[in-house]
Design a protein around this motif. Structure first.
Motif, PDB file in Angstrom:
ATOM      1  N   THR A   1      -5.532   6.202   8.106  1.00  0.00           N
ATOM      2  CA  THR A   1      -4.395   7.139   8.095  1.00  0.00           C
ATOM      3  C   THR A   1      -4.818   8.584   7.868  1.00  0.00           C
ATOM      4  N   GLY A   2      -6.052   8.783   7.370  1.00  0.00           N
ATOM      5  CA  GLY A   2      -6.500  10.148   7.099  1.00  0.00           C
ATOM      6  C   GLY A   2      -5.980  10.695   5.788  1.00  0.00           C
ATOM      7  N   ALA A   3      -5.378   9.835   4.950  1.00  0.00           N
ATOM      8  CA  ALA A   3      -4.875  10.249   3.632  1.00  0.00           C
ATOM      9  C   ALA A   3      -5.156   9.134   2.636  1.00  0.00           C
ATOM     10  N   LEU A   4      -5.365   9.518   1.365  1.00  0.00           N
ATOM     11  CA  LEU A   4      -5.684   8.522   0.353  1.00  0.00           C
ATOM     12  C   LEU A   4      -4.529   7.549   0.158  1.00  0.00           C
TER      13      LEU A   4
ATOM     14  N   ILE B   1       0.865  -1.188   0.000  1.00  0.00           N
ATOM     15  CA  ILE B   1       0.000   0.000   0.000  1.00  0.00           C
ATOM     16  C   ILE B   1       0.894   1.227   0.000  1.00  0.00           C
ATOM     17  N   ARG B   2       0.547   2.211  -0.821  1.00  0.00           N
ATOM     18  CA  ARG B   2       1.343   3.430  -0.902  1.00  0.00           C
ATOM     19  C   ARG B   2       0.427   4.637  -1.012  1.00  0.00           C
ATOM     20  N   ASP B   3       1.033   5.837  -0.975  1.00  0.00           N
ATOM     21  CA  ASP B   3       0.268   7.079  -1.096  1.00  0.00           C
ATOM     22  C   ASP B   3      -0.329   7.214  -2.492  1.00  0.00           C
ATOM     23  N   TYR B   4      -1.479   7.837  -2.548  1.00  0.00           N
ATOM     24  CA  TYR B   4      -2.167   8.086  -3.820  1.00  0.00           C
ATOM     25  C   TYR B   4      -1.427   9.169  -4.606  1.00  0.00           C
ATOM     26  N   THR B   5      -1.334   9.000  -5.923  1.00  0.00           N
ATOM     27  CA  THR B   5      -0.802  10.022  -6.819  1.00  0.00           C
ATOM     28  C   THR B   5      -1.855  10.342  -7.873  1.00  0.00           C
ATOM     29  N   PRO B   6      -1.759  11.495  -8.526  1.00  0.00           N
ATOM     30  CA  PRO B   6      -2.761  11.853  -9.543  1.00  0.00           C
ATOM     31  C   PRO B   6      -2.848  10.869 -10.693  1.00  0.00           C
ATOM     32  N   TYR B   7      -1.825  10.002 -10.856  1.00  0.00           N
ATOM     33  CA  TYR B   7      -1.839   9.053 -11.962  1.00  0.00           C
ATOM     34  C   TYR B   7      -2.631   7.783 -11.643  1.00  0.00           C
TER      35      TYR B   7
END
Length: 374
Positions: A202-205, A182-188
Motif C-alpha cells: 500500500t505504500g503506507a505503514l 489490518i489498519r493504519d499505523y498510529t504513533p501508539y
C-alpha cells in the motif's frame, strides 16, 4: 392642473404598488440557513450562511431577517436585542428582482451545549416604505457544541500512567493467533505489530490488529452533582471536559469506553448511560450526550447512582470516577465499586489548590482547573 394630474397618478401608483406588495411580497421569496458543520467543540468557530432568493419581478428594497439564538454563540459585529439568555440576530438586505444573496457569518461557540436557531421572521417593506409586512417561518436549525478536549501536554503527562497501565494489560492480553484485521499505523502502536507485506503493497505503514483473549474496557463515572449552593460551575464544566478527553484518549487506542453520569441529557430527559462504545460513531455519541448535559436539571444524586450501579465483573476493566467533590464518606461510597473486581481511580477536579487530606484507599489524581485549562 399638471400638478394635480401628477399627484393623482402618484397616488394611483402608490395604491397599486401597495396592493402588489400586499399580495406578492413573500411569494417566491425563499430563505434558509446552512452551517458548514453541525458539530463543533468549545471555542471553535463555524460559518453560518444566510441564503435568500427573490424569484419574482418585485424587488425587496428593505428586507429584515431575524432569528432567536443563544448568547453562547457569538457573531462577529452583531447587533442584538436582549431577551434573557437569548437574543435576536438581525440582518438587513436589499434585493433586486430575481436576485440570490448568500451572506456568510462567522460564529464562535463559547460554551458546551445543544443549541437551536429558531423563531425566524422576515419583515419586508414596499418600495415607498409605507407599509411593512411580517412573515414567521416555521424553520429550525440545530448545533451541537462538544466539550473542549484537554489533550495537550498537561493532560497526557497527568494521566498517561492510567491509560498506560491499561494499554500494557491490553497488549499482554492480545492473542497473536486471533488476527482481527489490518489498519493504519498510529504513533501508539508497537513496531512489532507492523505488517510489512501490507505496508509495502500500500505504500503506507499498516499494523496487525488482534482480538484480545479477554475484553478490556474503561468505565467513566461522571459526577455533576452540586453538593453546595456555592459549588463552582467551572469545576463541573471541567469535569465534563475531562470525561470527554478520557473517552477520546481511550478510543484513539482502541479501548472501548462506557460512560455513566447522573447528569441529565436535556434532549432525552434521562441520565446518561452509554455502554462499551468504540470508534468514531461511539465517540460522537459520547460527545453528543456530554454536550446535552443540563447542570440545572439534577434529578439523581451521585451517591444514589453508585448504590444502584451494576456492571459485569471484569478484572480487565478500569473504572474512572470524575468528580469535583471529595470527602471520607464519598471515598467510602466509591469503595463499594471494588465489589466488581475492577480497578478504581478518582480524578478530582479543583478550581483552587486542594486542602483535603487524600485517602490512600483509592488512587486519586488532582486536576487543577486554573493551572491546566488553557
Amino acid at each position: 392642473m399638471e400638478i394635480i394630474w401628477i399627484l393623482v397618478l402618484t397616488y394611483i401608483l402608490i395604491v397599486y404598488e401597495i396592493k402588489l406588495y400586499t399580495k406578492y411580497c413573500f411569494k417566491n421569496l425563499d430563505f434558509k440557513i446552512e452551517l458548514n458543520k453541525p458539530e463543533v467543540f468549545e471555542n471553535e468557530s463555524l460559518i453560518l450562511k444566510e441564503i435568500i432568493s427573490n424569484k419574482k419581478f418585485l424587488p425587496a428594497i428593505w428586507l429584515e431577517v431575524q432569528f432567536l439564538v443563544s448568547r453562547n454563540l457569538k457573531f462577529d459585529n452583531m447587533k442584538t436585542a436582549s431577551l434573557d439568555n437569548e437574543f435576536y440576530k438581525k440582518d438587513i438586505f436589499s434585493m433586486l428582482p430575481y436576485e440570490r444573496i448568500v451572506r456568510k457569518l462567522n460564529v464562535k461557540a463559547l460554551k458546551r451545549g445543544h443549541y437551536s436557531l429558531n423563531n425566524f421572521t422576515l419583515t419586508i417593506s414596499d418600495i415607498f416604505i409605507i407599509y411593512k409586512y411580517l412573515l414567521h417561518i416555521d424553520y429550525e436549525k440545530f448545533l451541537y457544541v462538544y466539550p473542549k478536549l484537554l489533550l495537550g501536554t498537561n493532560f497526557d503527562l497527568k494521566f498517561q500512567n492510567i491509560i498506560g497501565d491499561l494499554e500494557t494489560k491490553k497488549y499482554l492480553l492480545e492473542d497473536p493467533f486471533m488476527l482481527k484485521g489490518i489498519r493504519d499505523y498510529t504513533p501508539y502502536d508497537s513496531m512489532k505489530t507492523v505488517n510489512w507485506f501490507a505496508s509495502i503493497r500500500t505504500g503506507a505503514l499498516k499494523v496487525n490488529e488482534f482480538n484480545s483473549s479477554s475484553s478490556i474496557e474503561v468505565i467513566i463515572l461522571l459526577d455533576t452533582t452540586k453538593y453546595f449552593p456555592w459549588d463552582s460551575e467551572t469545576e463541573l464544566e471541567e469535569s465534563i471536559r475531562i470525561a470527554a478527553s478520557m473517552a477520546t484518549k481511550c478510543i484513539s487506542k482502541n479501548i472501548p469506553v462506557s460512560l455513566y453520569s447522573n447528569g441529565i441529557n436535556d434532549l432525552s430527559k434521562k441520565s446518561i448511560s452509554i455502554s462499551c462504545k468504540n470508534g468514531k460513531a461511539g465517540l460522537d455519541l459520547i460527545y453528543k450526550n456530554l454536550a446535552c448535559i443540563n447542570l440545572e436539571n439534577q434529578e439523581l444524586s451521585f451517591s444514589d447512582m453508585i448504590k444502584n450501579f451494576k456492571i459485569e465483573k471484569n478484572t480487565n476493566s478500569l473504572c474512572i470516577i470524575v468528580s469535583h467533590h471529595y470527602s471520607e464518606d464519598f471515598v467510602n461510597e466509591l469503595m463499594t465499586l471494588k465489589k466488581f473486581n475492577v480497578e478504581v481511580n478518582l480524578i478530582l477536579i479543583k478550581a483552587s489548590p486542594i486542602t483535603e487530606q487524600l485517602s490512600s484507599k483509592i488512587k486519586t489524581y488532582v486536576w487543577e482547573v486554573s493551572k491546566n485549562n488553557g
